[in-house]
Design an enzyme around this catalytic site. Structure first.
Site, PDB file in Angstrom:
ATOM      1  N   GLN A  75     -10.655   6.451 -10.746  1.00 44.71           N
ATOM      2  CA  GLN A  75     -11.125   7.178 -11.934  1.00 44.71           C
ATOM      3  C   GLN A  75      -9.965   8.028 -12.463  1.00 44.71           C
ATOM      4  OE1 GLN A  75     -13.887   7.413 -13.788  1.00 44.71           O
ATOM      5  NE2 GLN A  75     -15.178   6.002 -12.617  1.00 44.71           N
ATOM      6  N   SER A  76      -9.009   7.404 -13.115  1.00 46.86           N
ATOM      7  CA  SER A  76      -7.793   8.120 -13.490  1.00 46.86           C
ATOM      8  C   SER A  76      -7.799   8.514 -14.967  1.00 46.86           C
ATOM      9  CB  SER A  76      -6.579   7.233 -13.190  1.00 46.86           C
ATOM     10  OG  SER A  76      -5.431   7.741 -13.826  1.00 46.86           O
ATOM     11  N   ASN A  77      -7.690   9.818 -15.213  1.00 49.67           N
ATOM     12  CA  ASN A  77      -7.570  10.291 -16.597  1.00 49.67           C
ATOM     13  C   ASN A  77      -6.249   9.824 -17.195  1.00 49.67           C
ATOM     14  OD1 ASN A  77      -9.988  11.851 -16.367  1.00 49.67           O
ATOM     15  ND2 ASN A  77      -8.810  13.343 -15.181  1.00 49.67           N
TER      16      ASN A  77
END
Ligand SMILES: *Cc1c(COP(=O)(O)O)cnc(C)c1O
Length: 331
Positions: A75-77
Site C-alpha cells: 500500500q504505497s503512497n
C-alpha cells in the site's frame, strides 16, 4: 537559496494552506495546533511524494525518459503518486511491490492497490520483503530498455538528492508563510519514514534563517538510527546544492515511542488520532505515517512537552487513500 536551476514540473497551484485547528486543539487541551495541508498537494490524493516528484519527473523528462520505474510497500503512497505523475505526463509506469508477508498483495484490495489499477499501471512485480530493491529496480530498468523503452528509476520514497529538493522548497515556502502571517511556531511535527522529508524540511527552513525546532516521529526505525538517517539526508542535500550545512547535529530530534510493533502495523493511539482529527476537523490521516505522527503530537501535548499556549505545526504528509484498505480498524 535558488532552486530555479533544477528541472521541475508543477503539480500544485500556489502554496498549501496552513490552518489553525480550533476544535482539535480544544479536544487535545494544551497547545494551539496548526496543520500544513500537504495532503492537498496535486496529483491523485496528494501527499509529500508530490513535492519530490516535481523534481524527479522534471529530471526524467529532461533526460527523455518514457517509463517510470519505482518500488514501495504493497500500500504505497509513493507508488500511487509516481503512477499519477506518469499518467499526467503521458509516461508509462511499472511498480515493484515488497510484501511484508507472503500473499499480502491482493490485486482486489482497496486503497492504493485499487488506485494502481484504476490509474492504469503498466506492470506490477511483487517481491518478498527484504529483497534488494535497488537491484530489483535496476533489473526492471534493464528489462524495459531491452524492450526499447527509456526507463527512469525513482528510488524508494523518492528520497534521493533530486527528490530532496521538494522538501527544501517546502521549507522555504513555510518560512515565507510564517514571515508573512507573523506566526512563530514553537515546534513542527512531521512523520519520518526514509527521513527525507524531515531532513530536507529542516534544511529548507534553516537556509531561510528560520530556527523553529522540528520533531520527527519515526514510523520505521529506532530513534538513533533515524536521527543518523536524517543527519545524512541533510548532509547529502547540502552537498548536492553546493552549500554549507545550515543545520547542527544537535537540532536533529526524533521520537520513536509511537512506532508500536513496527512499520505499517497499527497501534491504538494511531486509531484514536485518526478518529479524533476526522471527527473534530474533517481531515483524514493515514494508518502508517500521519496517524502515528499525530498520536505522537497528542501524547507530547498531554505530557506538557508541548505546553499550553505554545503553537505546534503538524505537517500533514498525506496518505489518506490507504485508510480505505484498513477500514475495519476504525469501526
Ligand atoms: C512517504 C510518507 C512519509 C514519509 O516521508 P519520508 O520522506 O520517507 O520520511 C510520511 N507520510 C506519508 C503519508 C508518506 O506517504
Amino acid at each position: 537559496m535558488n532552486l530555479e536551476r533544477f528541472p521541475r514540473r508543477r503539480y500544485t497551484e500556489g502554496r498549501t494552506p496552513v490552518e489553525y485547528l480550533a476544535n482539535f486543539s480544544r479536544a487535545v487541551g494544551g497547545p494551539e495546533v496548526y496543520v500544513k495541508r500537504d495532503d492537498l498537494l496535486g496529483l491523485t490524493g496528494g501527499g509529500n511524494k508530490t513535492r519530490k516528484l516535481e523534481f524527479l519527473v522534471g529530471d526524467a523528462l529532461a533526460g527523455g525518459a518514457d517509463t517510470l520505474i519505482t518500488c514501495g510497500a504493497v500500500q504505497s503512497n509513493h507508488c500511487r503518486l509516481t503512477l499519477a505523475a506518469a499518467v499526467k505526463e503521458g509516461l508509462k509506469c511499472r511498480l515493484i511491490l515488497a510484501e511484508s508477508t507472503p500473499g499480502a498483495y491482493r490485486p482486489d484490495a482497496g486503497g492504493n492497490v485499487f488506485l494502481y489499477h484504476l490509474l492504469g499501471v503498466e506492470r506490477i512485480t511483487v517481491v518478498p520483503w527484504g529483497t534488494d530493491l535497488p537491484a530489483a529496480l535496476a533489473a526492471a530498468a534493464a528489462e524495459a530498455a531491452a524492450e526499447g523503452r527509456r526507463p527512469y528509476i525513482i528510488p524508494l520514497g523518492g528520497s534521493n538528492p533530486i527528490g530532496a529538493l521538494g522538501y527544501v522548497a517546502c521549507g522555504q515556502e513555510l518560512a515565507a508563510q510564517m514571515a508573512e502571517t507573523g506566526t512563530a511556531f514553537d515546534n513542527i511535527v512531521v512523520a519520518g519514514g526514509s527521513a527525507g522529508t524531515q531532513g530536507r524540511l529542516l534544511l529548507g527552513l534553516r537556509s531561510e534563517g528560520c530556527r523553529v525546532p522540528v520533531t520527527g516521529i519515526s514510523v520505521l526505525n529506532p530513534r538513533e538510527a533515524q536521527e543518523k538517517l536524517v543527519w545524512e539526508m541533510v548532509g547529502k542535500t547540502a552537498d548536492y546544492l553546493g552549500i554549507a550545512v545550515p543545520v547542527e547535529r544537535s537540532e536533529i530530534a526524533v521520537r520513536d515511542e509511537y512506532l508500536g510493533p513496527g512499520y505499517t502495523l497499527p497501534t491504538a493511539a494511531m486509531v484514536e488520532a485518526v478518529k479524533l482529527l476526522a471527527a473534530t476537523e474533517g481531515i483524514l490521516l493515514d494508518p502508517s505515517y500521519t496517524g502515528k505522527a499525530m498520536a505522537g503530537l497528542i501524547d507530547l501535548a498531554r505530557k506538557g512537552v508541548f505546553p499550553a499556549g505554545s503553537k505546534v505545526l503538524f505537517i500533514h504528509t498525506g496518505g489518506w487513500p490507504a485508510l480505505f484498505a484498513s477500514q475495519s480498524l476504525f469501526v
